[in-house]
Design a protein around this motif. Sequence first.
Motif, PDB file in Angstrom:
ATOM      1  N   TYR A  50     -25.632 -51.357 -14.906  1.00 35.04           N
ATOM      2  CA  TYR A  50     -25.686 -50.677 -16.206  1.00 35.04           C
ATOM      3  C   TYR A  50     -25.389 -49.186 -16.043  1.00 35.04           C
ATOM      4  O   TYR A  50     -24.574 -48.620 -16.774  1.00 35.04           O
ATOM      5  N   ARG A  51     -26.014 -48.563 -15.068  1.00 30.78           N
ATOM      6  CA  ARG A  51     -25.770 -47.130 -14.829  1.00 30.78           C
ATOM      7  C   ARG A  51     -24.319 -46.868 -14.432  1.00 30.78           C
ATOM      8  O   ARG A  51     -23.733 -45.866 -14.836  1.00 30.78           O
ATOM      9  N   ARG A  52     -23.769 -47.770 -13.650  1.00 29.78           N
ATOM     10  CA  ARG A  52     -22.379 -47.594 -13.218  1.00 29.78           C
ATOM     11  C   ARG A  52     -21.421 -47.679 -14.409  1.00 29.78           C
ATOM     12  O   ARG A  52     -20.489 -46.886 -14.529  1.00 29.78           O
ATOM     13  N   ILE A  53     -21.666 -48.619 -15.289  1.00 26.86           N
ATOM     14  CA  ILE A  53     -20.842 -48.751 -16.499  1.00 26.86           C
ATOM     15  C   ILE A  53     -21.006 -47.523 -17.389  1.00 26.86           C
ATOM     16  O   ILE A  53     -20.023 -46.998 -17.925  1.00 26.86           O
ATOM     17  N   LYS A  54     -22.236 -47.063 -17.559  1.00 30.64           N
ATOM     18  CA  LYS A  54     -22.458 -45.865 -18.376  1.00 30.64           C
ATOM     19  C   LYS A  54     -21.729 -44.659 -17.790  1.00 30.64           C
ATOM     20  O   LYS A  54     -21.094 -43.893 -18.516  1.00 30.64           O
ATOM     21  N   ARG A  55     -21.803 -44.502 -16.474  1.00 26.97           N
ATOM     22  CA  ARG A  55     -21.148 -43.370 -15.806  1.00 26.97           C
ATOM     23  C   ARG A  55     -19.626 -43.474 -15.953  1.00 26.97           C
ATOM     24  O   ARG A  55     -18.951 -42.497 -16.282  1.00 26.97           O
ATOM     25  N   THR A  56     -19.081 -44.677 -15.751  1.00 24.50           N
ATOM     26  CA  THR A  56     -17.643 -44.884 -15.878  1.00 24.50           C
ATOM     27  C   THR A  56     -17.177 -44.608 -17.305  1.00 24.50           C
ATOM     28  O   THR A  56     -16.144 -43.964 -17.517  1.00 24.50           O
ATOM     29  N   THR A  57     -17.937 -45.066 -18.275  1.00 20.50           N
ATOM     30  CA  THR A  57     -17.602 -44.840 -19.677  1.00 20.50           C
ATOM     31  C   THR A  57     -17.630 -43.350 -20.005  1.00 20.50           C
ATOM     32  O   THR A  57     -16.735 -42.825 -20.673  1.00 20.50           O
ATOM     33  N   PHE A  58     -18.640 -42.649 -19.515  1.00 16.76           N
ATOM     34  CA  PHE A  58     -18.755 -41.206 -19.749  1.00 16.76           C
ATOM     35  C   PHE A  58     -17.580 -40.468 -19.100  1.00 16.76           C
ATOM     36  O   PHE A  58     -16.969 -39.591 -19.722  1.00 16.76           O
ATOM     37  N   GLU A  59     -17.248 -40.834 -17.871  1.00 18.42           N
ATOM     38  CA  GLU A  59     -16.132 -40.186 -17.189  1.00 18.42           C
ATOM     39  C   GLU A  59     -14.824 -40.422 -17.939  1.00 18.42           C
ATOM     40  O   GLU A  59     -13.985 -39.520 -18.043  1.00 18.42           O
ATOM     41  N   HIS A  60     -14.652 -41.615 -18.474  1.00 19.58           N
ATOM     42  CA  HIS A  60     -13.451 -41.915 -19.251  1.00 19.58           C
ATOM     43  C   HIS A  60     -13.413 -41.056 -20.521  1.00 19.58           C
ATOM     44  O   HIS A  60     -12.353 -40.514 -20.880  1.00 19.58           O
ATOM     45  N   ALA A  61     -14.541 -40.924 -21.197  1.00 21.58           N
ATOM     46  CA  ALA A  61     -14.604 -40.107 -22.412  1.00 21.58           C
ATOM     47  C   ALA A  61     -14.287 -38.650 -22.108  1.00 21.58           C
ATOM     48  O   ALA A  61     -13.559 -37.993 -22.864  1.00 21.58           O
ATOM     49  N   ILE A  62     -14.814 -38.142 -21.006  1.00 15.81           N
ATOM     50  CA  ILE A  62     -14.524 -36.751 -20.621  1.00 15.81           C
ATOM     51  C   ILE A  62     -13.041 -36.596 -20.308  1.00 15.81           C
ATOM     52  O   ILE A  62     -12.406 -35.611 -20.696  1.00 15.81           O
ATOM     53  N   GLY A  63     -12.467 -37.568 -19.625  1.00 15.53           N
ATOM     54  CA  GLY A  63     -11.036 -37.521 -19.324  1.00 15.53           C
ATOM     55  C   GLY A  63     -10.191 -37.487 -20.578  1.00 15.53           C
ATOM     56  O   GLY A  63      -9.229 -36.713 -20.673  1.00 15.53           O
ATOM     57  N   LEU A  64     -10.535 -38.313 -21.564  1.00 14.26           N
ATOM     58  CA  LEU A  64      -9.800 -38.310 -22.829  1.00 14.26           C
ATOM     59  C   LEU A  64      -9.970 -36.990 -23.562  1.00 14.26           C
ATOM     60  O   LEU A  64      -9.021 -36.467 -24.157  1.00 14.26           O
ATOM     61  N   THR A  65     -11.176 -36.449 -23.518  1.00 13.70           N
ATOM     62  CA  THR A  65     -11.421 -35.157 -24.154  1.00 13.70           C
ATOM     63  C   THR A  65     -10.554 -34.075 -23.515  1.00 13.70           C
ATOM     64  O   THR A  65      -9.922 -33.281 -24.219  1.00 13.70           O
ATOM     65  N   ASN A  66     -10.521 -34.056 -22.206  1.00 13.15           N
ATOM     66  CA  ASN A  66      -9.679 -33.082 -21.514  1.00 13.15           C
ATOM     67  C   ASN A  66      -8.208 -33.275 -21.844  1.00 13.15           C
ATOM     68  O   ASN A  66      -7.468 -32.307 -22.039  1.00 13.15           O
ATOM     69  N   ARG A  67      -7.793 -34.516 -21.905  1.00 15.62           N
ATOM     70  CA  ARG A  67      -6.382 -34.816 -22.151  1.00 15.62           C
ATOM     71  C   ARG A  67      -5.932 -34.381 -23.541  1.00 15.62           C
ATOM     72  O   ARG A  67      -4.837 -33.868 -23.722  1.00 15.62           O
ATOM     73  N   PHE A  68      -6.771 -34.597 -24.543  1.00 13.26           N
ATOM     74  CA  PHE A  68      -6.350 -34.371 -25.918  1.00 13.26           C
ATOM     75  C   PHE A  68      -6.908 -33.113 -26.566  1.00 13.26           C
ATOM     76  O   PHE A  68      -6.547 -32.804 -27.707  1.00 13.26           O
ATOM     77  N   SER A  69      -7.750 -32.350 -25.895  1.00  7.96           N
ATOM     78  CA  SER A  69      -8.350 -31.181 -26.538  1.00  7.96           C
ATOM     79  C   SER A  69      -7.316 -30.124 -26.886  1.00  7.96           C
ATOM     80  O   SER A  69      -7.376 -29.530 -27.969  1.00  7.96           O
ATOM     81  N   ALA A  70      -6.348 -29.863 -26.013  1.00  5.81           N
ATOM     82  CA  ALA A  70      -5.328 -28.857 -26.318  1.00  5.81           C
ATOM     83  C   ALA A  70      -4.514 -29.276 -27.543  1.00  5.81           C
ATOM     84  O   ALA A  70      -4.215 -28.447 -28.418  1.00  5.81           O
ATOM     85  N   MET A  71      -4.172 -30.557 -27.637  1.00  9.94           N
ATOM     86  CA  MET A  71      -3.419 -31.050 -28.783  1.00  9.94           C
ATOM     87  C   MET A  71      -4.245 -30.922 -30.066  1.00  9.94           C
ATOM     88  O   MET A  71      -3.719 -30.546 -31.116  1.00  9.94           O
ATOM     89  N   ALA A  72      -5.524 -31.210 -29.965  1.00 17.10           N
ATOM     90  CA  ALA A  72      -6.392 -31.117 -31.140  1.00 17.10           C
ATOM     91  C   ALA A  72      -6.503 -29.678 -31.617  1.00 17.10           C
ATOM     92  O   ALA A  72      -6.416 -29.401 -32.826  1.00 17.10           O
ATOM     93  N   VAL A  73      -6.671 -28.745 -30.697  1.00 17.94           N
ATOM     94  CA  VAL A  73      -6.758 -27.330 -31.063  1.00 17.94           C
ATOM     95  C   VAL A  73      -5.444 -26.875 -31.690  1.00 17.94           C
ATOM     96  O   VAL A  73      -5.432 -26.171 -32.707  1.00 17.94           O
ATOM     97  N   HIS A  74      -4.323 -27.278 -31.107  1.00 15.62           N
ATOM     98  CA  HIS A  74      -3.020 -26.913 -31.654  1.00 15.62           C
ATOM     99  C   HIS A  74      -2.860 -27.452 -33.080  1.00 15.62           C
ATOM    100  O   HIS A  74      -2.394 -26.738 -33.979  1.00 15.62           O
ATOM    101  N   THR A  75      -3.253 -28.697 -33.294  1.00 17.32           N
ATOM    102  CA  THR A  75      -3.151 -29.310 -34.617  1.00 17.32           C
ATOM    103  C   THR A  75      -4.015 -28.572 -35.629  1.00 17.32           C
ATOM    104  O   THR A  75      -3.574 -28.283 -36.750  1.00 17.32           O
ATOM    105  N   LEU A  76      -5.238 -28.250 -35.251  1.00 16.93           N
ATOM    106  CA  LEU A  76      -6.133 -27.513 -36.156  1.00 16.93           C
ATOM    107  C   LEU A  76      -5.600 -26.120 -36.458  1.00 16.93           C
ATOM    108  O   LEU A  76      -5.650 -25.653 -37.602  1.00 16.93           O
TER     109      LEU A  76
END
Length: 92
Positions: A50-76
């Motif tokens: 359970y902890r491993r899945i939670k950690r993997t899910t969190f890491e994936h969410a952070i990766g997506l945030t990093n990937r798309f944050s510049a695009m989101a700021v540009h759009t706003l």
Amino acid sequence: MLDIELTPSQDRAIVALMSEPTVAAAARAAKVGNRTLHTWLHDETFLAAYRRIKRTTFEHAIGLTNRFSAMAVHTLAARAWNLMMCCTASRT
């Protein structure tokens, strides 16, 4: 699930824990007893998975945030600029 041997019911329970707001709701969604799920949450093997899945899910969410944050700021910023220009143009 991720090199840890779990039963199909335990796999369903982990998926439910990740998507349901409470342990009781997760137990219902996974079709296991509430007491059973609480017992599994004290089991080292289940808890590790359970902890491993939670950690993997969190890491994936952070990766997506990093990937798309510049695009989101540009759009706003572009949207704010367009609104500002629209309001400025209507005043003249």
